[in-house]
Design an enzyme around this catalytic site. Structure first.
Site, PDB file in Angstrom:
ATOM      1  N   GLY A   1       0.820  -1.215   0.000  1.00 20.15           N
ATOM      2  CA  GLY A   1       0.000   0.000   0.000  1.00 20.15           C
ATOM      3  C   GLY A   1       0.851   1.261   0.000  1.00 20.15           C
ATOM      4  O   GLY A   1       0.408   2.310  -0.476  1.00 20.15           O
TER       5      GLY A   1
ATOM      6  N   GLU B   1       1.614   1.827  -3.505  1.00 18.07           N
ATOM      7  CA  GLU B   1       0.366   2.258  -4.151  1.00 18.07           C
ATOM      8  C   GLU B   1       0.054   3.719  -3.817  1.00 18.07           C
ATOM      9  O   GLU B   1      -0.397   4.487  -4.680  1.00 18.07           O
ATOM     10  CB  GLU B   1      -0.779   1.337  -3.732  1.00 18.07           C
ATOM     11  CG  GLU B   1      -0.595  -0.066  -4.304  1.00 18.07           C
ATOM     12  CD  GLU B   1      -1.595  -1.084  -3.774  1.00 18.07           C
ATOM     13  OE1 GLU B   1      -2.081  -1.891  -4.567  1.00 18.07           O
ATOM     14  OE2 GLU B   1      -1.879  -1.073  -2.559  1.00 18.07           O
TER      15      GLU B   1
ATOM     16  N   GLU C   1       2.698  -8.234  -1.526  1.00 13.93           N
ATOM     17  CA  GLU C   1       1.468  -8.806  -0.957  1.00 13.93           C
ATOM     18  C   GLU C   1       1.396 -10.313  -1.163  1.00 13.93           C
ATOM     19  O   GLU C   1       0.779 -11.030  -0.370  1.00 13.93           O
ATOM     20  CB  GLU C   1       0.229  -8.136  -1.581  1.00 13.93           C
ATOM     21  CG  GLU C   1      -0.042  -6.718  -1.102  1.00 13.93           C
ATOM     22  CD  GLU C   1       0.653  -5.640  -1.934  1.00 13.93           C
ATOM     23  OE1 GLU C   1       1.641  -5.961  -2.634  1.00 13.93           O
ATOM     24  OE2 GLU C   1       0.206  -4.483  -1.875  1.00 13.93           O
TER      25      GLU C   1
END
Ligand code: DAK
Length: 257
Positions: A108, A111, A131
């Protein structure tokens, strides 16, 4: 006293936000993400701010979403949380967001970095979408924006193996904008932010929107949008000022009108 998970201050026309959970490598907890989206919105609505600089600390930009938040969640629970609404809030911020990245930008965190517009990275930065090691896949653009940035071959390598990219690889593959020496990573990003902040705010917003259209629209559609944004700028004082300043060999004084 509980530490604040976000620190923020204003330097001229630049809003500086620092992610501040150093003990967990700036893992992005749910409350942190909610506060971050709201803070970004707040600065986006503030006319005195032209650029937002988003940073972590030397060891980590952010090592991903907080794994503890997700460890026991069912898919129903994940759906109910509707976390994507928070990411949508960040996606539609109109002002340029500059990422100052040192250390880990993972999951994340990577991201979130890809939601920023210019990425200035320390030579020690590491990027990845690991992930897969947790039995999941990236959920906030890590298979999509990442692939658009680096291409299928590298995206498959990174997403399927969980390996990290060095700053040099990330620059070569087009994931980040610039690499700077590790001793001055934050100051270098601040210099870029301040330099961008001298430009006309309306033109900055239009330029950001237009470049982002390239990721979402077909070429014909985005060229139509670009033309509309281009024409509209000729109704602004900043266009007159920018061109007068050029003719008069002085620096423009943009007012955002
Ligand atoms: N979450 C929680 N804690 C974390 C963390 C994380 N992502 N990353 C690191 N930490 C914590 C560690 O547990 C450790 O805590 P203590 O044991 O000291 O209490 C501390 O930070 C320091 O980490 P390490 O001891 O592991 O430090 P090392 O230098 O040895 O290793 C590392 C650094 C970055 C390689 C390692 O910490 C690591 O592999 N971290 C996890 C990286 C990762 O898997 N990231 C992806 C997480 S999943 C969504 C949107 C987005 C997402 C999900 C949903 N929706 C919109 C629905 C995103 C998901 C993810 O990011």
């Amino acid at each position: 006293m509980e530490e604040q998970h976000l620190l923020h201050e204003v330097d001229g026309n630049v809003a500086i936000i620092r992610i501040n959970r150093p003990k967990v490598l700036n893992a992005l907890s749910l409350p942190l993400m909610e506060d971050l989206a709201n803070l970004l919105e707040q600065y986006d609505a503030d006319d005195s701010i032209h650029v937002i600089l988003l940073s972590g600390n030397e060891r980590a930009w952010a090592a991903g979403a907080d794994i503890g938040d997700m460890a026991t969640a069912s898919s129903d629970e994940m759906r109910r949380r509707n976390q994507f609404a928070i990411w949508e809030q960040i996606k539609v911020i109109k002002k340029p967001i500059i990422a100052a990245v040192s250390g880990f930008a993972l999951g994340g965190g990577c991201e979130l970095m890809m939601h920023c517009d210019i990425v200035i990275a320390s030579e020690n930065a590491l990027f990845g979408q690991p992930e897969i090691n947790l039995g999941i896949i990236p959920g906030a653009g890590g298979t999509q924006r990442f692939t658009r940035a680096v291409g299928k071959a590298t995206a498959m390598d990174v997403v399927l193996s969980g390996r990290f990219l060095s700053a040099k690889e990330a620059l070569d593959f087009g994931l980040i904008s610039r690499i700077v020496p590790k001793e001055h990573w934050f100051e270098s990003a601040l210099i870029v932010a301040k330099q961008v902040a001298t430009k006309g705010p309306i033109a900055l917003r239009s330029a950001k929107a237009s470049v982002l259209n390239a990721e979402e629209l077909t070429l014909s559609e985005s060229l139509v949008e670009e033309r509309a944004l281009f024409y509209a700028l000729f109704d602004t004082d900043d266009q007159t000022e920018g061109m007068n300043a050029f003719a008069e060999k002085r620096k423009p004084n943009f007012t955002g009108t």
